[in-house]
Design an enzyme around this catalytic site. Structure first.
Site, mmCIF file in Angstrom:
data_model
loop_
_atom_site.group_PDB
_atom_site.id
_atom_site.type_symbol
_atom_site.label_atom_id
_atom_site.label_comp_id
_atom_site.label_asym_id
_atom_site.label_seq_id
_atom_site.Cartn_x
_atom_site.Cartn_y
_atom_site.Cartn_z
ATOM 1 N N ASP A 135 6.617 17.036 -12.357
ATOM 2 C CA ASP A 135 7.547 17.710 -13.277
ATOM 3 C C ASP A 135 7.176 17.546 -14.746
ATOM 4 O OD1 ASP A 135 8.144 15.062 -13.606
ATOM 5 O OD2 ASP A 135 10.217 15.198 -12.890
ATOM 6 N N ASP A 137 6.724 15.083 -16.757
ATOM 7 C CA ASP A 137 7.366 14.106 -17.644
ATOM 8 C C ASP A 137 6.501 12.870 -17.858
ATOM 9 O OD1 ASP A 137 7.572 12.830 -15.204
ATOM 10 O OD2 ASP A 137 9.719 12.364 -15.399
ATOM 11 N N ASP A 284 19.308 -14.127 -8.441
ATOM 12 C CA ASP A 284 19.088 -14.297 -7.001
ATOM 13 C C ASP A 284 20.383 -14.143 -6.220
ATOM 14 O OD1 ASP A 284 16.498 -15.056 -7.797
ATOM 15 O OD2 ASP A 284 16.347 -16.419 -6.087
ATOM 16 N N ASP A 314 9.601 -8.031 0.438
ATOM 17 C CA ASP A 314 8.928 -8.674 -0.687
ATOM 18 C C ASP A 314 9.646 -9.962 -1.084
ATOM 19 O OD1 ASP A 314 7.025 -8.944 -2.610
ATOM 20 O OD2 ASP A 314 7.855 -7.468 -3.991
ATOM 21 N N GLU A 321 17.398 -21.646 -1.339
ATOM 22 C CA GLU A 321 17.130 -22.835 -2.139
ATOM 23 C C GLU A 321 17.927 -24.000 -1.556
ATOM 24 O OE1 GLU A 321 16.604 -19.140 -3.928
ATOM 25 O OE2 GLU A 321 18.570 -20.026 -3.543
ATOM 26 N N GLU A 384 5.672 -10.072 2.654
ATOM 27 C CA GLU A 384 4.776 -10.533 1.594
ATOM 28 C C GLU A 384 4.822 -12.058 1.567
ATOM 29 O OE1 GLU A 384 4.284 -12.018 -2.578
ATOM 30 O OE2 GLU A 384 6.230 -11.624 -1.679
#
Length: 689
Positions: A135, A137, A284, A314, A321, A384
């Protein structure tokens, strides 16, 4: 006449003295005949019909005829010449059915498991903002990807992998998501996405997308509700009391962000600190909250219902934690704690790969499983695992009876930045030796978070690296532009605020030598075009027989059509002395006498390889199936002295009756994910090896 006689005999009727009954005569003008009164027999008023009991017909000299009565039919059917063939055909039919059932059962039992769609060909990873602008841009978009699907298919790619395109802030490169169920306007609309996925499937391809469950943007509705302590959202993020005086914050502990400095940030609304493993704009999520896990499950279901074929999860090692908030241990214990500000200065035992993290990933798998039951619609799961050691990386495959990821993405080759190093052999064998039995490997040489291959190793190694990943066992993964040898752009002043190092490998795709490299028809592009686009682009390389693109297409075609590469054994051949910078391995399959041997020189100078010393029983000369130097294609080379230039590699082909995986001395260096054998007679794969 014989038929009429037989019928009269079978009924044994006597028709003497019968009087004509004219009741059935249609023509009533026919006068009724008066009987002769002079004859006593003719004066009988009734017709005597004698019907005798059941009598076996006399079939002597009689043949079967059409319309024969049942009694006659049964008499003939009992004769041996009719009964025996009928019984023979019946039992032959029964035996045939039994044999077919047995053969079908045997084929099913002896057939190896078919490869799934994510195993049969390369994956092609696209950073959407840099692939194709539709487009004008200056930003790549979903329509641009759709426009280039034919190009992707011509690479023999089977899976398109699109990185994050969710509604998100520009500052964090789309990884701080404001809404998991919306397309960022930069990339288009949800309708554009639906059109794209339909087009991908129409081309016979599959689509996987990035999913980042660890954190959101601080502009996400959940965070806004959480900072105001609204109902269930109160605990959607990780909050903790901290001291904030005169603009100075004293965090709860010494935990650090991946980007450096404290991973705690004070929120003026809630008057507490929230935890962020990455940027402060990326708080988080609290995965110890069942409500958060339910939200993520609903989001996964939303995209699965849209038709996506899988996810790349990912940053999963950061999902949990430790609750106790104890300080993490310093790498250098003598360093003053006040000066510890870089992520690498701490051991992250309390903020990565915590107990329970793999349970969360398995719950993702369980959410996807119901959508995998339709044939051909298996939903892929990749994770990942950057920065993990090899033992922790292998845990993402799951347990023997508990499935997790189909594979963790293998990024070890993306970290190699020095040519001429024997580390290539070590990286390959590290994965193959540690991978759980029966699991599937994968190989990638680039990605959006890594420097491009050409900039790491040099343009001389582009072809040999593509040859490596397309001939190793498993799924090759290509980052857009690696097939033509694109390089990093040079650091410069960008319009937007970014970490410059994260942008260098994200420059626009180089399609041709026109303005903006054919990426956009607009007046500007969101990142500069690489300066070499006049010579390094798709259109130019399509016309060059020795280009990186042409070689990639030949290699990917070989990968798609050769059982040796898709199903065969991988046997690593150790090289020593002057050959330590040469990688040698074979691909072989029981039932196929041919063998492929790859000889790849990652050194910085010419190497002469004595392959005959490494592999016993080699013929004196072998043919070159494909070489990074196309002048060698189809030629013969002597196995005692194979000359390889810098960054040069050959795929050698020859026949043998003694493959390496059958040799006792090399068994510990040979691997196969799913054992299969080829029947040259039936042209099928089987597992009866």
């Amino acid at each position: 006449m014989a038929k009429d006689k037989d019928r009269r005999d079978s009924l044994q009727m006597s028709m003497k003295g019968c009087r004509t009954n004219n009741g059935f005569v249609q023509n009533e003008d026919i006068p009724e005949t008066e009987p002769d009164s002079g004859s006593p027999e003719d004066n009988l008023q009734t017709c005597a019909v004698d019907v005798h009991g059941p009598k076996v017909p006399d079939l002597k000299g009689v043949k079967p005829f059409a319309g024969m009565p049942k009694e006659v039919l049964l008499q003939f059917s009992g004769q041996a010449r009719y009964r025996v063939p009928r019984e023979v055909f019946f039992w032959l039919t029964v035996a045939s059915v039994v044999v077919l059932i047995g053969i079908t059962t045997a084929i099913i039992a002896l057939s190896p498991k078919c490869l799934d769609w994510w195993q049969v060909g390369p994956m092609y990873q696209i950073y959407p903002r840099s692939f194709k602008d539709s487009d004008k841009d200056g930003n790549g978009d979903l329509k641009g990807i759709q426009d280039k699907l034919d190009y992707i298919r011509d690479l023999n790619v089977k899976t398109v992998w699109i990185t994050s395109f969710y509604k998100s802030s520009l500052k964090d490169l789309r990884y701080g998501i404001e809404d998991f169920q919306e397309i960022d306007p930069v990339f288009g609309t949800m309708k554009d996405f639906e059109n794209l996925i339909a087009a991908i499937h129409d081309k016979g391809l599959k689509l996987i997308i990035d999913f980042i469950p660890n954190h959101t943007s601080d502009k996400h509705t959940w965070f806004q509700l959480s900072r105001n302590r609204t109902e269930k959202y109160t605990d959607y993020y990780i909050w903790h009391n901290c001291t904030h005086i005169n603009g100075m914050t004293t965090p709860p502990n010494n935990w650090l962000s991946v980007y450096g400095n404290s991973s705690w940030h004070f929120d003026e609304v809630r008057k507490q600190c929230y935890f962020h493993q990455f940027m402060k704009e990326q708080p988080d999520l609290n995965f110890r909250s069942p409500a958060v896990q339910e939200e993520i499950e609903k989001i996964l279901q939303y995209w699965l219902q849209k038709g996506v074929d899988g996810f790349s999860f990912d940053a999963v090692k950061f999902l949990l934690e430790e609750r106790h908030l104890r300080n993490e241990i310093q790498v250098n214990e003598t360093q003053s704690p006040d000066t510890v500000t870089h992520y690498s200065e701490l051991y992250h035992d309390f903020t990565t790969t915590q107990v329970g993290m793999h349970d969360i990933l398995r719950s993702f798998r369980q959410t996807m499983d119901p959508y995998s039951r339709e044939p051909g619609r298996y939903r892929f799961m990749g994770t990942e695992a950057n920065g993990e050691n090899i033992d922790r990386t292998m845990m993402y495959y799951g347990l023997p009876f508990i499935q997790e990821a189909d594979f963790p993405f293998n990024s070890y080759l993306t970290q190699l930045d020095t040519p001429g190093n024997s580390i290539f052999n070590k990286v390959i064998m590290s994965w193959m030796e540690n991978m759980p039995e029966g699991k599937w490997p994968n190989w990638m040489i680039g990605g959006p978070d890594n420097s491009r291959l050409t900039s790491r190793l040099g343009k001389e190694y582009v072809n040999i690296m593509n040859m490596l990943i397309l001939t190793l066992p498993g799924t090759p993964i290509t980052y857009y532009g690696e097939e033509i040898g694109m390089e990093n752009i040079l650091p410069t002043n960008f319009n937007e605020i970014y970490d410059v190092n994260t942008l260098l490998s994200k420059s626009p795709m180089q399609w041709d030598n026109s303005s903006n490299a054919g990426f956009s028809e607009g007046n500007h592009t969101w990142l500069p075009i690489s300066s070499d686009y006049h010579t390094v682009n798709v259109d130019v390389q399509k016309t060059q027989d020795r280009s990186a693109l042409k070689l990639y297409q030949k290699l990917s075609s070989l990968h798609a059509n050769e059982l040796l590469l898709s199903r065969g054994w991988f046997c690593h051949v150790e090289s020593g002395g002057d050959d330590s910078q040469v990688v040698v391995y074979t691909r072989e399959l029981d039932g196929i006498d041919r063998v492929f041997t790859m000889v790849l020189n990652f050194g910085e100078s010419t190497s002469i390889v004595n392959l005959a010393e490494m592999i016993s029983g080699l013929p004196p000369t072998v043919s070159v199936r494909i070489s990074t130097n196309s002048a060698y294609d189809g030629s013969a080379v002597e196995t005692s002295a194979i000359t390889l230039g810098k960054g040069e590699g050959h795929i050698l082909e020859y026949s043998t009756k003694n493959p390496l995986h059958r040799q006792t001395a090399l068994r510990d260096r040979c691997f196969v994910s799913s054992r299969a054998c080829y029947s040259s007679v039936l042209h099928i794969l089987h597992s009866l090896c």
